[in-house]
Design a protein around this motif. Structure first.
Motif, PDB file in Angstrom:
ATOM      1  N   GLN A  80       0.811  -1.175   0.034  1.00  0.00           N
ATOM      2  CA  GLN A  80      -0.134  -0.192  -0.012  1.00  0.00           C
ATOM      3  C   GLN A  80       0.949   1.287   0.048  1.00  0.00           C
ATOM      4  O   GLN A  80       0.445   2.191  -0.623  1.00  0.00           O
ATOM      5  CB  GLN A  80      -0.652  -0.017   1.286  1.00  0.00           C
ATOM      6  N   ASP A  81       1.876   1.131   0.855  1.00  0.00           N
ATOM      7  CA  ASP A  81       2.829   2.503   0.802  1.00  0.00           C
ATOM      8  C   ASP A  81       3.403   2.665  -0.734  1.00  0.00           C
ATOM      9  O   ASP A  81       3.573   3.796  -1.328  1.00  0.00           O
ATOM     10  CB  ASP A  81       3.808   1.952   1.986  1.00  0.00           C
ATOM     11  N   THR A  85       2.353   1.631  -3.750  1.00  0.00           N
ATOM     12  CA  THR A  85       1.205   2.006  -4.823  1.00  0.00           C
ATOM     13  C   THR A  85       0.967   3.325  -4.335  1.00  0.00           C
ATOM     14  O   THR A  85       0.647   4.301  -5.276  1.00  0.00           O
ATOM     15  CB  THR A  85      -0.039   1.026  -4.527  1.00  0.00           C
ATOM     16  N   THR A  86       0.474   3.838  -3.102  1.00  0.00           N
ATOM     17  CA  THR A  86       0.333   5.196  -2.869  1.00  0.00           C
ATOM     18  C   THR A  86       1.309   6.098  -3.395  1.00  0.00           C
ATOM     19  O   THR A  86       1.154   7.145  -4.095  1.00  0.00           O
ATOM     20  CB  THR A  86       0.077   5.313  -1.374  1.00  0.00           C
ATOM     21  N   ARG A  87       2.564   6.000  -3.101  1.00  0.00           N
ATOM     22  CA  ARG A  87       3.761   6.617  -3.484  1.00  0.00           C
ATOM     23  C   ARG A  87       3.822   6.528  -5.124  1.00  0.00           C
ATOM     24  O   ARG A  87       4.110   7.792  -5.514  1.00  0.00           O
ATOM     25  CB  ARG A  87       4.847   6.284  -3.178  1.00  0.00           C
ATOM     26  N   ASN A 109       1.413   6.243  -7.044  1.00  0.00           N
ATOM     27  CA  ASN A 109       0.231   6.723  -7.673  1.00  0.00           C
ATOM     28  C   ASN A 109      -0.578   5.893  -8.561  1.00  0.00           C
ATOM     29  O   ASN A 109      -1.080   5.967  -9.616  1.00  0.00           O
ATOM     30  CB  ASN A 109       0.212   8.119  -8.222  1.00  0.00           C
ATOM     31  N   ASN A 142      -3.060   1.875  -8.246  1.00  0.00           N
ATOM     32  CA  ASN A 142      -3.638   1.148  -7.413  1.00  0.00           C
ATOM     33  C   ASN A 142      -3.240  -0.284  -7.209  1.00  0.00           C
ATOM     34  O   ASN A 142      -2.348  -0.648  -7.867  1.00  0.00           O
ATOM     35  CB  ASN A 142      -5.268   0.954  -7.897  1.00  0.00           C
ATOM     36  N   ARG A 143      -3.528  -1.100  -6.131  1.00  0.00           N
ATOM     37  CA  ARG A 143      -3.074  -2.169  -5.611  1.00  0.00           C
ATOM     38  C   ARG A 143      -2.919  -3.279  -6.871  1.00  0.00           C
ATOM     39  O   ARG A 143      -2.064  -4.112  -6.938  1.00  0.00           O
ATOM     40  CB  ARG A 143      -3.782  -2.708  -4.309  1.00  0.00           C
TER      41      ARG A 143
END
Length: 193
Positions: free
Chosen positions: A37-38, A40-42, A44, A46-47
């Protein structure tokens, strides 16, 4: 549906994922605590996109370290490949440098569980580089070329790994010439054919 590795969008997405993880590692120095999750967030994304490219975090980590190691090896080689004893020395020095840097990350709790994965990935890259060079330069039997590349890669990598774990006041500058001498002797048996 599997991704097409030749598609430029796939390559670009993988670059985003790799870069996101590299940034997180540089900030946190703790591989263990970085989640998908970290990343994919960075990056930009999705999982689902992450899992379309990598089966899990372990597959990703193996790919990441392989790619980072490839880049560092290519930067150390002026022509992007081994061309002789001088460039072989650059490869040996790079292995020592990477493992010294890598050791800094292994001091964090939890990171040691990834150590074998990273080590195997780096040794494989070194083996492929040596095998490619031997295939280009030798007329020896393919089995002998592969065996020589395997033994030399493990010799170089094993010496550097042991040194990185217990340096005992020895610098890489004192170790590299000795390791290079032994590796060159092993490789010479195939190169002289």
């Amino acid at each position: 549906m599997p991704v097409n590795p030749n598609d430029p969008r796939v390559s670009r997405t993988r670059q985003f994922i790799m870069q996101a993880f590299t940034e997180l590692v540089e900030e946190q120095k703790n591989v263990y605590s970085i989640s998908v999750q970290d990343i994919t967030t960075r990056a930009n994304i999705n999982r689902a996109t992450f899992y379309a490219h990598f089966d899990d975090k372990y597959v990703f980590l193996e790919c990441w370290i392989s790619r980072k190691f490839q880049i560092l090896l290519m930067e150390a080689l002026p022509q992007g490949r081994i061309t002789g004893i001088g460039s072989l020395r650059a490869v040996v020095q790079t292995v020592f440098d990477v493992l010294a840097r890598f050791r800094q990350y292994m001091v964090h709790p939890g990171n040691s569980r990834f150590e074998p994965l990273f080590e195997v990935a780096m040794q494989k890259e070194l083996y492929h580089l040596l095998r490619e060079w031997l295939n280009e330069e030798s007329t020896g039997a393919p089995d002998k070329v592969e065996t020589t590349a395997l033994v030399a890669s493990w010799g170089i990598f094993g010496a550097a790994l042991q040194w990185s774990r217990d340096q005992q006041n020895r610098t890489s500058e004192t170790m590299v010439p000795h390791v290079l001498e032994v590796a060159a002797a092993a490789l010479a048996t195939v190169l002289e054919e």
